[in-house]
Motif scaffolding. Structure first.
Motif, short mmCIF file in Angstrom:
data_model
loop_
_atom_site.label_atom_id
_atom_site.label_comp_id
_atom_site.label_asym_id
_atom_site.label_seq_id
_atom_site.Cartn_x
_atom_site.Cartn_y
_atom_site.Cartn_z
N ILE A 24 0.89 -1.14 -0.11
CA ILE A 24 0.04 -0.22 0.00
C ILE A 24 0.75 1.43 0.01
O ILE A 24 0.61 2.06 -0.71
N ILE A 25 1.90 1.31 0.82
CA ILE A 25 2.67 2.40 0.99
C ILE A 25 3.43 2.69 -0.48
O ILE A 25 3.84 3.81 -0.96
N VAL A 26 4.13 1.72 -1.05
CA VAL A 26 4.85 1.83 -2.30
C VAL A 26 3.75 2.31 -3.41
O VAL A 26 4.22 3.01 -3.97
N SER A 27 2.66 1.54 -3.37
CA SER A 27 1.82 1.99 -4.37
C SER A 27 1.56 3.60 -4.27
O SER A 27 1.21 4.09 -5.17
N ALA A 28 1.07 3.76 -3.10
CA ALA A 28 0.77 5.19 -2.64
C ALA A 28 1.75 6.30 -3.29
O ALA A 28 1.81 7.32 -3.81
N LEU A 29 3.14 6.06 -2.65
CA LEU A 29 4.39 6.99 -2.76
C LEU A 29 5.10 6.82 -4.23
O LEU A 29 5.38 7.99 -4.53
N ARG A 30 5.17 5.62 -4.71
CA ARG A 30 6.17 5.76 -5.86
C ARG A 30 5.23 5.53 -7.06
O ARG A 30 5.36 6.12 -8.30
N HIS A 31 3.97 4.85 -6.83
CA HIS A 31 3.18 5.02 -8.15
C HIS A 31 1.84 5.98 -8.15
O HIS A 31 0.98 5.98 -8.95
N GLN A 124 -4.77 0.76 7.74
CA GLN A 124 -4.60 1.51 9.00
C GLN A 124 -2.97 1.74 9.35
O GLN A 124 -2.39 2.81 9.68
N ASP A 125 -2.42 0.55 9.28
CA ASP A 125 -0.87 0.59 9.53
C ASP A 125 -0.19 1.33 8.64
O ASP A 125 0.77 2.00 8.90
N ALA A 126 -0.54 1.08 7.26
CA ALA A 126 0.17 2.02 6.30
C ALA A 126 -0.11 3.42 6.38
O ALA A 126 0.79 4.26 6.39
N TRP A 127 -1.09 3.75 6.72
CA TRP A 127 -1.31 5.29 6.81
C TRP A 127 -0.78 5.57 8.19
O TRP A 127 -0.50 6.88 8.37
N GLY A 128 -1.03 4.86 9.36
CA GLY A 128 -0.24 5.22 10.23
C GLY A 128 1.20 5.48 10.27
O GLY A 128 1.86 6.62 10.91
N GLU A 129 1.99 4.50 9.38
CA GLU A 129 3.43 4.75 9.12
C GLU A 129 3.75 5.99 8.37
O GLU A 129 4.57 6.73 8.73
#
Length: 177
Positions: A24-31, A124-129
């Motif tokens: 989720i994090i990589v998809s949001a930030l990188r892509h 939730q963990d991704a958005w928290g991080e």
């Protein structure tokens, strides 16, 4: 044995949550992709099936390789993975645990409620991080200057000094060039 199965399932759940959270994090930030619950659910299901296959492979390895080797072993034990005939019951237990964990993971991959819980936990963990990283970054930004009563009261004098002294000196330098 049930405790070992339950612990195996907890570890697998944690691994899937971590894997999906990172995706989720990589998809949001990188892509620059928005969160997609359906796509994330498919990823959770794939991860559960992959982990089930790994557990099944472990069970087969215990049966095919380790149990056969243990049955033939003689002499003293040389290291922790040197199994002997007296270890056959433990190896059978490991085989049963791996098999039950594999079966349960496969079943859970088809459980919409379980998959949905993992999706939500990972989100939730991704958005928290991400939020923690932003907060940390903001904490390191320089602080704005403190503005108090003296600042406001002396502002006119400071602007006058800037015009009369600093800009006049700059104009003189420019004239001399």
């Amino acid at each position: 044995m049930q405790r070992a199965v339950d612990e195996g399932l907890l570890i697998a759940r944690f691994a899937v949550v971590m894997d999906v959270k990172n995706h989720i994090i990589v998809s949001a930030l990188r892509h620059d992709e928005p969160f997609d619950a359906d796509a994330t659910g498919r990823e959770v299901r794939q991860s559960l099936v992959r982990l089930a296959a790994e557990q099944s492979d472990y069970a087969d390895r215990v049966t095919d390789v380790l149990r056969e080797r243990a049955a033939r072993a003689r002499g003293s034990v040389k290291h922790e993975h040197d199994y002997h005939p007296e270890d056959l019951a433990s190896l059978d237990l490991r085989h049963a645990v791996y098999s039950r964990v594999a079966t349960e993971l496969k079943r859970l991959s088809d459980d919409d409620g379980y998959v949905g819980e993992i999706v939500e936990t990972a989100r939730q963990d991704a958005w928290g991080e991400l939020g923690g990283a932003v907060e940390s970054r903001l904490d390191r930004l320089p602080k704005p200057p403190v503005r108090n009563a003296d600042y406001e009261r002396n502002r006119t004098r400071r602007i006058r000094t800037l015009i009369d002294v600093d800009l006049a000196a700059l104009k003189k330098q420019m004239d001399d060039i």
